[in-house]
Design an enzyme around this catalytic site. Structure first.
Site, PDB file in Angstrom:
ATOM      1  CE1 TYR A 132      56.893  51.086  -7.203  1.00  0.00           C
ATOM      2  CE2 TYR A 132      55.013  49.638  -7.536  1.00  0.00           C
ATOM      3  CZ  TYR A 132      55.751  50.578  -7.881  1.00  0.00           C
ATOM      4  OH  TYR A 132      55.455  51.374  -9.077  1.00  0.00           O
ATOM      5  CE  LYS A 160      59.590  50.443 -10.244  1.00  0.00           C
ATOM      6  NZ  LYS A 160      58.159  50.728 -10.864  1.00  0.00           N
ATOM      7  CB  ILE A 204      61.066  47.914 -12.530  1.00  0.00           C
ATOM      8  CG1 ILE A 204      61.457  46.605 -11.747  1.00  0.00           C
ATOM      9  CG2 ILE A 204      59.542  47.623 -12.793  1.00  0.00           C
ATOM     10  CD1 ILE A 204      60.816  45.996 -10.633  1.00  0.00           C
TER      11      ILE A 204
END
Length: 293
Positions: A132, A160, A204
């Protein structure tokens, strides 16, 4: 490949700043109804303001409410590998579809340090791990070549990207094309459609808290081959983003917009944005402009 949308779910609070689990469950139901998957305890979920025990219970409540209807990813990232590992093991025990690990913050990391950090956590859990990257908030960045090295790990399933730079996202997607099983999720709200067109597994998105059906429409239209429909939905999504984010820090604006729509979500923990009647009137006007209230 079927693409998917996740919403970086807000965490709801009571007036005394304790977590309002019932209101949070209501937001889960709202996203499930729209057809979105859930990421909890992320940037839009005020994760940095939550205690260890609160994150564990939050994950339990969200997983229980979802009851297998959609997928759930939970963020375990903390500055130290030690606490990240402890959280990841708890989430592994609870049972989620993925564990995201935001890059360490406050502690400056080398790329080798990031490799050690992610490898240690990925080795310790059975749940697939997702990198992330959000360097504007953590001051640590996963270089694409570092992502490529980490993608070789059997339990690191993807990344992400919330950096906002198209060239970096393109580089991550190149890793995804080369490394089988490595999924790339776009974080920036204005790049959802573009990312899907260029090889991302999905998105996301924080803005999906405010516009869940439009986010879902971008992805469902794309999956059905209706690129024009996806583009139109992205245009509506981006227009809200431009109007809303002019007012301040995006996660704070998302939470305030949602509060104007539904006060049960509460304000965020201090020292986050305080309710401001003048700003809330501006937000209300934006929501009316976009037919959200």
């Amino acid at each position: 490949m079927t693409k998917s949308a996740y919403v970086a779910l807000v965490t709801c609070f009571n007036d005394d700043e304790t977590i309002n689990f019932e209101a949070t469950r209501a937001q889960v139901r709202r996203q499930v109804e729209a057809g979105n998957n859930i990421m909890c305890a992320g940037t839009n979920g005020d994760f940095s303001a939550l205690t260890f025990d609160e994150k564990v219970r939050l994950c339990e409540e969200v997983v229980d409410e979802i009851d297998g209807k959609v997928k759930v990813i939970v963020n375990a990232g903390m500055p130290a590998t030690f606490e990240t590992l402890k959280l990841a093991r708890e989430f592994d025990r609870i049972g989620v579809d993925g564990i995201a690990v935001i890059t360490p913050f406050f502690i400056a990391c080398t790329q080798d340090g990031l490799i050690r950090h992610y490898t240690t956590v990925a080795d310790a859990v059975d749940t697939p791990l997702f990198l992330y990257d959000i360097p504007a908030r953590t001051q640590n960045h996963i270089e694409p070549e570092t992502a490529r090295k980490l993608a070789e790990h059997s339990n690191i399933a993807g990344i992400k990207d919330s950096g906002g730079a198209m060239d970096t996202l393109e580089a991550y997607m190149a890793v995804g094309r080369d490394m089988e099983g490595f999924e790339v999720y776009s974080g920036p709200d204005h790049l959802v459609h573009w990312a899907l067109q260029n090889g991302a597994t999905g998105c996301i998105s924080g803005l999906g808290n405010v516009m869940p059906k439009v986010l879902a429409k971008i992805v469902t239209c794309f999956n059905s081959g209706d690129d024009a429909g996806a583009a139109a939905a992205q245009e509506a999504y981006t227009a809200l983003r431009v109007d809303l984010y002019k007012l301040g820090f995006p996660p704070a604006m998302v939470k305030r917009a949602l509060w104007v729509m539904d006060p049960s979500v509460g304000a965020s923990r201090q020292p986050a944005l305080l309710p401001n009647p003048e700003q809330d009137k501006e937000i209300e006007a934006i929501l009316k402009k976009h037919d959200l209230i």
